[in-house]
Write a protein that holds these residues in place. Structure first.
Motif, PDB file in Angstrom:
ATOM      1  N   GLN A 101       0.975  -1.191   0.035  1.00  0.00           N
ATOM      2  CA  GLN A 101      -0.022   0.106   0.004  1.00  0.00           C
ATOM      3  C   GLN A 101       0.895   1.204   0.084  1.00  0.00           C
ATOM      4  OE1 GLN A 101      -2.705  -0.388   3.420  1.00  0.00           O
ATOM      5  NE2 GLN A 101      -4.361  -0.660   2.217  1.00  0.00           N
ATOM      6  N   LEU A 102       0.471   2.267  -0.789  1.00  0.00           N
ATOM      7  CA  LEU A 102       1.106   3.521  -0.579  1.00  0.00           C
ATOM      8  C   LEU A 102       0.150   4.523   0.039  1.00  0.00           C
ATOM      9  CD1 LEU A 102       2.505   4.109  -4.122  1.00  0.00           C
ATOM     10  CD2 LEU A 102       3.722   3.282  -1.977  1.00  0.00           C
ATOM     11  N   VAL A 103       0.360   5.271   1.155  1.00  0.00           N
ATOM     12  CA  VAL A 103      -0.662   5.957   1.947  1.00  0.00           C
ATOM     13  C   VAL A 103      -0.077   7.473   1.848  1.00  0.00           C
ATOM     14  CG1 VAL A 103      -1.776   6.538   3.901  1.00  0.00           C
ATOM     15  CG2 VAL A 103      -1.299   4.168   3.300  1.00  0.00           C
ATOM     16  N   GLU A 104      -0.716   8.315   1.364  1.00  0.00           N
ATOM     17  CA  GLU A 104      -0.362   9.898   1.629  1.00  0.00           C
ATOM     18  C   GLU A 104      -0.842  10.351   2.701  1.00  0.00           C
ATOM     19  OE1 GLU A 104      -1.461   9.002  -3.155  1.00  0.00           O
ATOM     20  OE2 GLU A 104      -2.050   8.627  -1.205  1.00  0.00           O
ATOM     21  N   SER A 105      -0.181  11.615   3.160  1.00  0.00           N
ATOM     22  CA  SER A 105      -0.724  12.468   4.133  1.00  0.00           C
ATOM     23  C   SER A 105      -0.167  13.771   3.838  1.00  0.00           C
ATOM     24  CB  SER A 105      -0.207  11.874   5.458  1.00  0.00           C
ATOM     25  OG  SER A 105       1.130  11.665   5.586  1.00  0.00           O
ATOM     26  N   TYR A 164      -3.606  14.960  -5.088  1.00  0.00           N
ATOM     27  CA  TYR A 164      -2.242  14.736  -5.388  1.00  0.00           C
ATOM     28  C   TYR A 164      -1.893  13.286  -5.027  1.00  0.00           C
ATOM     29  CZ  TYR A 164      -0.490  19.366  -5.978  1.00  0.00           C
ATOM     30  OH  TYR A 164      -0.272  20.727  -6.466  1.00  0.00           O
ATOM     31  N   TYR A 165      -1.249  12.600  -5.820  1.00  0.00           N
ATOM     32  CA  TYR A 165      -1.262  11.027  -5.904  1.00  0.00           C
ATOM     33  C   TYR A 165       0.222  10.668  -5.777  1.00  0.00           C
ATOM     34  CZ  TYR A 165      -6.209  10.978  -7.448  1.00  0.00           C
ATOM     35  OH  TYR A 165      -7.306  11.000  -7.722  1.00  0.00           O
ATOM     36  N   CYS A 166       0.476   9.968  -4.942  1.00  0.00           N
ATOM     37  CA  CYS A 166       1.879   8.954  -4.850  1.00  0.00           C
ATOM     38  C   CYS A 166       1.909   7.907  -5.617  1.00  0.00           C
ATOM     39  CB  CYS A 166       2.129   8.659  -3.334  1.00  0.00           C
ATOM     40  SG  CYS A 166       3.626   7.622  -3.036  1.00  0.00           S
ATOM     41  N   ASN A 167       3.023   7.791  -6.343  1.00  0.00           N
ATOM     42  CA  ASN A 167       3.397   6.731  -7.054  1.00  0.00           C
ATOM     43  C   ASN A 167       4.846   5.942  -7.017  1.00  0.00           C
ATOM     44  OD1 ASN A 167       4.664   5.905 -10.016  1.00  0.00           O
ATOM     45  ND2 ASN A 167       2.524   5.480 -10.057  1.00  0.00           N
ATOM     46  N   TYR A 215       8.799  -9.095 -10.611  1.00  0.00           N
ATOM     47  CA  TYR A 215       9.023  -7.913 -11.425  1.00  0.00           C
ATOM     48  C   TYR A 215       8.813  -6.647 -10.952  1.00  0.00           C
ATOM     49  CZ  TYR A 215       4.373  -8.781 -12.879  1.00  0.00           C
ATOM     50  OH  TYR A 215       2.776  -9.030 -12.687  1.00  0.00           O
ATOM     51  N   GLU A 216       9.004  -5.891 -11.423  1.00  0.00           N
ATOM     52  CA  GLU A 216       8.906  -4.437 -10.954  1.00  0.00           C
ATOM     53  C   GLU A 216       7.354  -3.913 -11.364  1.00  0.00           C
ATOM     54  OE1 GLU A 216      11.860  -0.860 -10.715  1.00  0.00           O
ATOM     55  OE2 GLU A 216      10.449  -0.455 -12.618  1.00  0.00           O
ATOM     56  N   ARG A 217       6.421  -3.529 -10.195  1.00  0.00           N
ATOM     57  CA  ARG A 217       5.217  -3.399 -10.546  1.00  0.00           C
ATOM     58  C   ARG A 217       4.986  -1.733 -10.272  1.00  0.00           C
ATOM     59  NH1 ARG A 217       1.986  -8.485  -9.622  1.00  0.00           N
ATOM     60  NH2 ARG A 217       3.564  -9.702  -9.292  1.00  0.00           N
ATOM     61  N   ASN A 218       3.840  -0.985 -10.620  1.00  0.00           N
ATOM     62  CA  ASN A 218       3.350   0.236 -10.355  1.00  0.00           C
ATOM     63  C   ASN A 218       2.687   0.310  -9.298  1.00  0.00           C
ATOM     64  OD1 ASN A 218       2.075   3.056 -12.099  1.00  0.00           O
ATOM     65  ND2 ASN A 218       4.121   3.023 -10.691  1.00  0.00           N
ATOM     66  N   TYR A 219       2.697   1.064  -8.349  1.00  0.00           N
ATOM     67  CA  TYR A 219       1.619   1.196  -7.329  1.00  0.00           C
ATOM     68  C   TYR A 219       1.215   2.542  -7.264  1.00  0.00           C
ATOM     69  CZ  TYR A 219       2.628  -3.463  -6.046  1.00  0.00           C
ATOM     70  OH  TYR A 219       2.538  -4.935  -5.761  1.00  0.00           O
ATOM     71  N   TRP A 220      -0.051   2.880  -6.908  1.00  0.00           N
ATOM     72  CA  TRP A 220      -0.661   4.213  -6.705  1.00  0.00           C
ATOM     73  C   TRP A 220      -1.295   4.418  -5.226  1.00  0.00           C
ATOM     74  CZ3 TRP A 220      -0.433   8.188 -10.151  1.00  0.00           C
ATOM     75  CH2 TRP A 220      -0.075   8.048 -11.229  1.00  0.00           C
ATOM     76  N   GLY A 221      -1.224   5.568  -4.642  1.00  0.00           N
ATOM     77  CA  GLY A 221      -1.848   6.022  -3.417  1.00  0.00           C
ATOM     78  C   GLY A 221      -3.362   6.308  -3.813  1.00  0.00           C
ATOM     79  N   GLN A 222      -3.814   6.671  -2.823  1.00  0.00           N
ATOM     80  CA  GLN A 222      -5.541   7.065  -2.790  1.00  0.00           C
ATOM     81  C   GLN A 222      -5.588   8.299  -3.223  1.00  0.00           C
ATOM     82  OE1 GLN A 222      -3.986   6.637   0.118  1.00  0.00           O
ATOM     83  NE2 GLN A 222      -4.628   8.582   1.213  1.00  0.00           N
ATOM     84  N   GLY A 223      -4.520   9.171  -2.785  1.00  0.00           N
ATOM     85  CA  GLY A 223      -4.678  10.629  -3.215  1.00  0.00           C
ATOM     86  C   GLY A 223      -5.024  11.301  -1.758  1.00  0.00           C
TER      87      GLY A 223
END
Length: 121
Positions: free
Chosen positions: A3-7, A93-96, A106-114
């Motif tokens: 998970q990517l979690v922004e704050s 704003y989204y974290c990636n 393999y390398e994967r791309n993940y996104w935060g919820q914004g």
């Protein structure tokens, strides 16, 4: 599960500052490029800033000199320091991040919820 979690988002007056944080959690072997994107209402998502695992950075022209991206690999975090904010910086704003969960993954791309950033004039 990764998970990517922004704050750090919020409401600020023009000329003010905010610092966004993004934490990557879960089973992670390595993190490569990390970045911040934003999407304003009615507009496409755009790249704001990226930082490689080696520390090289790139910025959207309109934020150069005002925003600074940084990372802490030990904490698996990426930051976006935003200064001299303008109303046109208002967006979600989204974290990636590009990362590998295991040595054989393999390398994967993940996104935060914004996180919402609103700059008032």
């Amino acid at each position: 599960q990764v998970q990517l979690v922004e704050s750090g988002g919020g409401l600020v007056q023009a000329g003010g500052s905010l610092r966004l944080s993004c934490a990557a959690s879960g089973s992670i072997y390595s993190v490569n490029d990390m970045g911040w994107y934003r999407q304003a209402p009615g507009k496409q998502r755009e790249l704001v800033a990226t930082i490689t695992s080696g520390g090289s950075t790139k910025y959207l022209d309109s934020v150069k000199g005002r925003f600074a991206i940084s990372r802490d690999d030990a904490k698996k975090m990426v930051y976006l320091q935003m200064n001299s904010l303008k109303p046109e910086d208002t967006a979600v704003y989204y974290c990636n991040a590009y990362l590998r969960r295991t040595t054989s993954d393999y390398e994967r791309n993940y996104w935060g919820q914004g996180t919402q950033v609103t700059v008032s004039s």
